[in-house]
Enzyme design. Structure first.
Site, short mmCIF file in Angstrom:
data_model
loop_
_atom_site.label_atom_id
_atom_site.label_comp_id
_atom_site.label_asym_id
_atom_site.label_seq_id
_atom_site.Cartn_x
_atom_site.Cartn_y
_atom_site.Cartn_z
N LYS A 241 26.52 -14.92 -4.87
CA LYS A 241 26.95 -13.56 -5.25
C LYS A 241 27.78 -12.94 -4.13
O LYS A 241 27.69 -13.34 -2.97
CB LYS A 241 25.75 -12.66 -5.56
CG LYS A 241 24.78 -12.35 -4.40
CD LYS A 241 25.14 -11.13 -3.56
CE LYS A 241 24.09 -10.89 -2.47
NZ LYS A 241 24.58 -10.12 -1.33
N ASP B 18 16.76 -10.27 -3.54
CA ASP B 18 17.93 -10.66 -4.34
C ASP B 18 17.59 -11.63 -5.46
O ASP B 18 18.46 -11.97 -6.27
CB ASP B 18 18.98 -11.34 -3.44
CG ASP B 18 19.78 -10.34 -2.62
OD1 ASP B 18 19.88 -9.17 -3.02
OD2 ASP B 18 20.31 -10.75 -1.56
O1 C5P Z 1 13.38 -9.21 0.38
P1 C5P Z 1 13.89 -10.12 1.41
O2 C5P Z 1 12.81 -11.00 2.01
O3 C5P Z 1 15.07 -10.95 0.97
O4 C5P Z 1 14.43 -9.22 2.59
C1 C5P Z 1 14.73 -9.73 3.86
C2 C5P Z 1 14.75 -8.60 4.86
O5 C5P Z 1 15.84 -7.72 4.57
C3 C5P Z 1 13.53 -7.71 4.86
O6 C5P Z 1 12.56 -8.21 5.72
C4 C5P Z 1 14.09 -6.39 5.37
O7 C5P Z 1 14.23 -6.43 6.77
C5 C5P Z 1 15.48 -6.38 4.80
N1 C5P Z 1 15.62 -5.62 3.54
C6 C5P Z 1 15.52 -4.25 3.55
N2 C5P Z 1 15.67 -3.55 2.38
C7 C5P Z 1 15.97 -4.20 1.23
C8 C5P Z 1 16.08 -5.60 1.19
C9 C5P Z 1 15.90 -6.29 2.37
O8 C5P Z 1 15.27 -3.64 4.59
N3 C5P Z 1 16.14 -3.49 0.12
#
Ligand code: C5P
Length: 290
Positions: free
Chosen positions: A11, A138
């Site tokens: 994406k 995502d």
């Molecule tokens: O959800 P995911 O594990 O992919 O997110 C990775 C990191 O990205 C999280 O630990 C956080 O630091 C950051 N993040 C965030 N807010 C979001 C998505 C991700 O702060 N909406």
């Protein structure tokens, strides 16, 4: 033994805005997402036995449950309390890694969808998206794909008018960026420039590629410090070659440019490819994946 190969599409963020930091440490986002044709191939085999084995064509990637694809398989069996099976996952990666293109999330999404087919569990797409949300922000988007507004952590998805067909040049600078690191640098009260998300949604509605392209914008570009130079240089190359707009995707560092002219896109690709190994000429894949 049952097997299938699923395509895991990358994406790009046509826009990315960080609205506020949430009490749980995550951030409230508002972004326009688009699926690109550039994809990984995820081959899944389910056979008698127990456990998960996986391999990829990139030796530096973990191939145990530190890899989100293997984690997704384990999670699927555990959550649905399915009988034990041996799952083998082989991934041919093309989407740049740790690059803002949701490659890992796309792999996890392909595993969830693939296992739903192979195990005949018949979960609805929304149930799969809900499961995916527990693996990464995502993943729900990667399950459904298409041109969408993503809000909340990234899991609140609203369909938008599809981005008109275009040529896309994607270029990853030689360094990688850690998503948590970049999120920790952003201070929502100090963001001076934000994307015109509503204007972009309107431009999508009128089907104007150029009006979308001039609104490409990512708030993370402003918190990159020294790394910004490479990003700006790639953007300049894309724009001078005729891109209608260019921006960084996600938490970067990958940069993309949108072109309506194939010859110009090919020329930009050739020019960037000389300096950056991970340069791709692709297109959008606006149709929803389901
Ligand atoms: O959800 P995911 O594990 O992919 O997110 C990775 C990191 O990205 C999280 O630990 C956080 O630091 C950051 N993040 C965030 N807010 C979001 C998505 C991700 O702060 N909406």
């Amino acid at each position: 033994m049952m097997e299938l190969t699923a395509q895991a599409y990358g994406k790009i963020n046509l826009s990315l805005d960080v609205i506020r930091k949430l009490p749980n440490g995550y951030h409230d986002l508002r972004m326009v997402m688009e699926t690109v044709a550039l994809h990984d191939d995820v081959h899944i085999t389910v056979s008698e036995g127990d456990g998960i084995s996986m391999q990829t064509n990139l030796p530096f990637l973990p191939s145990d449950t530190r890899n989100i694809a293997a984690k997704a398989a384990a999670f699927f069996f555990e959550k649905l309390a399915l009988p034990k099976r041996h799952v083998t996952i082989r991934i041919h990666k093309r989407i740049p890694v740790a690059a803002g293109m949701a490659g890992g999330s796309a792999n996890a999404a392909a595993v969830l969808r693939g296992l739903n087919t192979l195990m005949e569990t018949k979960l609805s797409i929304s149930a799969l998206m809900e499961l995916g949300g527990e693996l990464g922000s995502d993943v729900p988007y990667c399950i459904i794909g298409g041109t969408r507004l993503a809000e909340g952590r990234g899991e609140v998805l609203t369909p938008l008018s599809p981005l008109p067909s275009c040529h896309i040049v994607i270029c990853k600078p030689k360094f990688s960026i850690s998503t948590p690191e970049l999120f920790s640098r952003i201070d929502c009260d100090k963001i001076r420039h934000r994307p015109d998300t509503d204007g972009m949604i309107d431009a999508l509605g009128t089907g104007s590629l150029s009006q979308v392209a001039i609104r490409l914008f990512n708030v993370f570009e402003d918190v990159l410090d020294g790394r910004k130079r490479d990003i700006q240089q790639i953007k300049r190359t894309l724009l001078e070659a005729g891109a209608l707009g260019a921006a960084m995707t996600g938490t970067g560092p990958t940069v993309f440019g949108l072109f309506d002219d194939k010859a110009q896109a090919s020329a930009a690709y050739a020019q960037l490819k000389e300096h950056y190994r991970e340069t791709f000429l692709t297109a959008n894949h606006s149709d929803s994946l389901v």
